[in-house]
Design an enzyme around this catalytic site. Structure first.
Site, PDB file in Angstrom:
ATOM      1  N   PRO A  84       0.726  -1.331   0.247  1.00  0.00           N
ATOM      2  CA  PRO A  84       0.093   0.122   0.398  1.00  0.00           C
ATOM      3  C   PRO A  84       0.898   1.101  -0.378  1.00  0.00           C
ATOM      4  CG  PRO A  84       0.424  -0.693   2.507  1.00  0.00           C
ATOM      5  CD  PRO A  84       0.647  -2.107   0.833  1.00  0.00           C
ATOM      6  N   VAL A 119      -0.023   5.687  -0.159  1.00  0.00           N
ATOM      7  CA  VAL A 119      -0.755   6.521  -0.813  1.00  0.00           C
ATOM      8  C   VAL A 119      -0.816   7.404  -1.804  1.00  0.00           C
ATOM      9  CG1 VAL A 119       1.065   8.661   0.443  1.00  0.00           C
ATOM     10  CG2 VAL A 119      -1.444   8.903   0.265  1.00  0.00           C
ATOM     11  N   GLU A 149      -3.798   3.551   1.410  1.00  0.00           N
ATOM     12  CA  GLU A 149      -5.297   3.553   3.048  1.00  0.00           C
ATOM     13  C   GLU A 149      -6.089   4.350   2.684  1.00  0.00           C
ATOM     14  OE1 GLU A 149      -4.723   4.956   7.673  1.00  0.00           O
ATOM     15  OE2 GLU A 149      -3.637   5.039   5.581  1.00  0.00           O
ATOM     16  N   GLN A 151      -6.781  -1.565   2.449  1.00  0.00           N
ATOM     17  CA  GLN A 151      -6.697  -1.411   2.942  1.00  0.00           C
ATOM     18  C   GLN A 151      -7.142  -0.157   3.777  1.00  0.00           C
ATOM     19  OE1 GLN A 151      -2.665   0.797   3.942  1.00  0.00           O
ATOM     20  NE2 GLN A 151      -2.245  -0.655   4.358  1.00  0.00           N
ATOM     21  N   CYS A 170       1.273   2.888   9.255  1.00  0.00           N
ATOM     22  CA  CYS A 170       1.978   4.507   8.601  1.00  0.00           C
ATOM     23  C   CYS A 170       2.181   5.308  10.211  1.00  0.00           C
ATOM     24  CB  CYS A 170       0.650   4.427   8.057  1.00  0.00           C
ATOM     25  SG  CYS A 170       1.169   6.088   7.029  1.00  0.00           S
ATOM     26  N   ASN A 220       6.824  -6.144   4.633  1.00  0.00           N
ATOM     27  CA  ASN A 220       6.816  -4.873   3.985  1.00  0.00           C
ATOM     28  C   ASN A 220       8.101  -3.684   4.343  1.00  0.00           C
ATOM     29  OD1 ASN A 220       4.022  -2.858   5.242  1.00  0.00           O
ATOM     30  ND2 ASN A 220       4.791  -2.930   3.035  1.00  0.00           N
ATOM     31  N   GLY A 221       8.332  -2.689   3.576  1.00  0.00           N
ATOM     32  CA  GLY A 221       8.597  -1.688   4.052  1.00  0.00           C
ATOM     33  C   GLY A 221      10.546  -2.205   2.560  1.00  0.00           C
TER      34      GLY A 221
END
Length: 440
Positions: free
Chosen positions: A17, A19, A42, A86, A115, A213-214
């Site tokens: 996800p 933004v 999100e 999400q 987040c 994630n990341g």
């Protein structure tokens, strides 16, 4: 999720996800390049809870449209079995409301508590949830009431490895299908290294799938790096990393993204944002400056030499509008809305129409009972734009529209329904096009 199957989170590659990036064009492009699962950006519960679900027959999409006419979430059949919605939430009841709204059109629902940015942590959402495990449990349990196999979690690491593992184990007990763990602490940012050992420790401590994630920007440059990242523990500006034959030149990826954005009528400012992010250090180049100056998808297409593709796509979409003729030529949605207003003793509907300069197309807003309604589509004539606005109003209010095969509502007299009166206005001689509400 496909009706007869359950989305598997084991051994997958996923578009995380992001933004303003995880909109429909980028998600579809990632799937085309080989991603197994894609996430939406999100979307905040309080905004989504106010949306109407509308089927867009021209774009062949499902749109979730806010009261201010913005399309908050757009999806389509191509991604139905692989898109994760999400949600930003800190309220169990709203979480359940949104889950019920979208669950038939997505493969899974992810509650974000990873987040760290203010737009997400405001109101106790995102990473702010990490400090309130009881609320985490309440939110996830509420969302799970809809369909437990669709609900998953996304968390961020705590500075304490023990606390991180303990929290994820508690989340697992709520019955979620999977959990994504971001390998940075709440206070850390992309410049900080990923704590792959934390992700690995969580994966060993729970029985549900764990998604890393990341960190893909630093650790994943090619398709081969994905497996290394998976072992130690992914795509940001070049989604061709999902392809076993990639990555492809970013110029090629940008063109493919733009074609997808044009096909699905993506908002021009979102299209421009994603392209500028892909350009990165070349954003001040002649191409970058041309993209930044563009205000419409047509102007962005000019920058990339895709004028012919843009025009051809617009013609195809218009032809699709012309093929969707659900209304008899002598009965119009405007007529039905007018008759309903008279029956309810309301003021006559008021239409306001604007024309945009680049293609001279029209869009109309109708005011009925003190509220405004409009279509997301731009029409080739003022009359069609007014009919499109009337359709939106009728559908939102749940009023019959006069479509062929629709049960007689009694709003329009039998003579008008069965006899085409000679000398009618031009708008009554033409079949009315389907329209759908949205925020393009």
């Amino acid at each position: 999720m496909m009706a007869a199957s359950r989305l598997s989170f084991s051994n997958i590659t996923a578009l995380a996800p992001m933004v303003r990036v995880g909109t429909l064009p980028m998600r579809l492009l990632a799937l085309d390049y080989g991603a197994d699962v894609v996430y939406s950006e999100e979307l905040i519960d309080i905004k989504m809870a106010q949306c109407h679900r509308l089927e867009n027959k021209v774009l062949e999409t499902v749109d979730f449209v806010a009261p201010d006419d913005r399309v908050m979430f757009r999806t389509c059949e191509r991604e139905k079995g692989r898109v994760v919605f999400q949600m930003g939430t800190a309220d169990p009841e709203r979480a359940l409301t949104v889950a019920r709204l979208v669950e038939k059109d997505v493969a899974a629902i992810d509650v974000n508590m990873g987040c760290p940015k203010e737009y997400s942590t405001k109101g106790g959402m995102g990473a702010a949830l990490l400090s309130d495990p009881d609320k985490i449990e309440a939110v996830r349990t509420s969302a799970r009431k809809q369909e437990s196999d669709k609900v998953k979690a996304r968390s961020r690491s705590s500075e304490s490895l023990e606390d991180t593992v303990s929290l994820v184990q508690r989340i697992e007990k709520t019955g979620v299908a999977a959990v994504a763990v971001h390998g940075r602490y709440k206070e850390e940012r992309p410049r900080h290294p990923i704590h792959c050992d934390y992700i690995q420790a969580v994966a060993q401590a729970v029985s549900i799938p764990v998604i890393a994630n990341g960190g893909s920007l630093d650790l994943v440059k090619t398709h081969g790096d994905i497996e290394d990242f998976r072992t130690a523990t992914a795509a940001m500006w070049n989604v061709s990393v999902f392809s076993s034959r990639g990555p492809f030149p970013v110029e090629h990826v940008m063109e493919e993204y733009l074609k997808c954005a044009i096909r699905y009528d993506n908002h021009a400012f979102n299209t421009k944002y994603c392209l500028c992010q892909m350009l990165r250090d070349k954003v001040e180049s002649p191409l970058g400056k041309q993209v930044q100056a563009a205000q419409t998808n047509a102007e962005i297409s000019d920058a990339y030499g895709l004028q012919e593709f843009y025009q051809q796509t617009q013609e195809e979409l218009q032809a699709r509008r012309d093929r969707v003729r659900d209304y008899p030529p002598h009965i119009t949605p405007k007529m039905f809305l007018l008759e309903w207003s008279r029956r309810e003793k309301l003021e006559q509907p008021l239409y306001e129409t604007v024309q945009r300069s680049q293609d001279r197309a029209f869009q109309s807003v109708v005011t009925s009972a003190g509220k405004k309604y409009r279509s997301s589509l731009w029409e080739k004539s003022k009359k069609f734009a007014e009919q499109a606005a009337a359709i939106v109003c009728l559908r939102v209010l749940g009023i019959p529209e006069g479509r062929i095969g629709e049960e007689d509502s009694g709003l329009v007299c039998k003579r008008k329904r069965e006899v085409r009166v000679s000398g009618t206005a031009d708008e009554e001689k033409k079949p009315i096009l389907m329209a759908c509400r949205g925020g393009a």
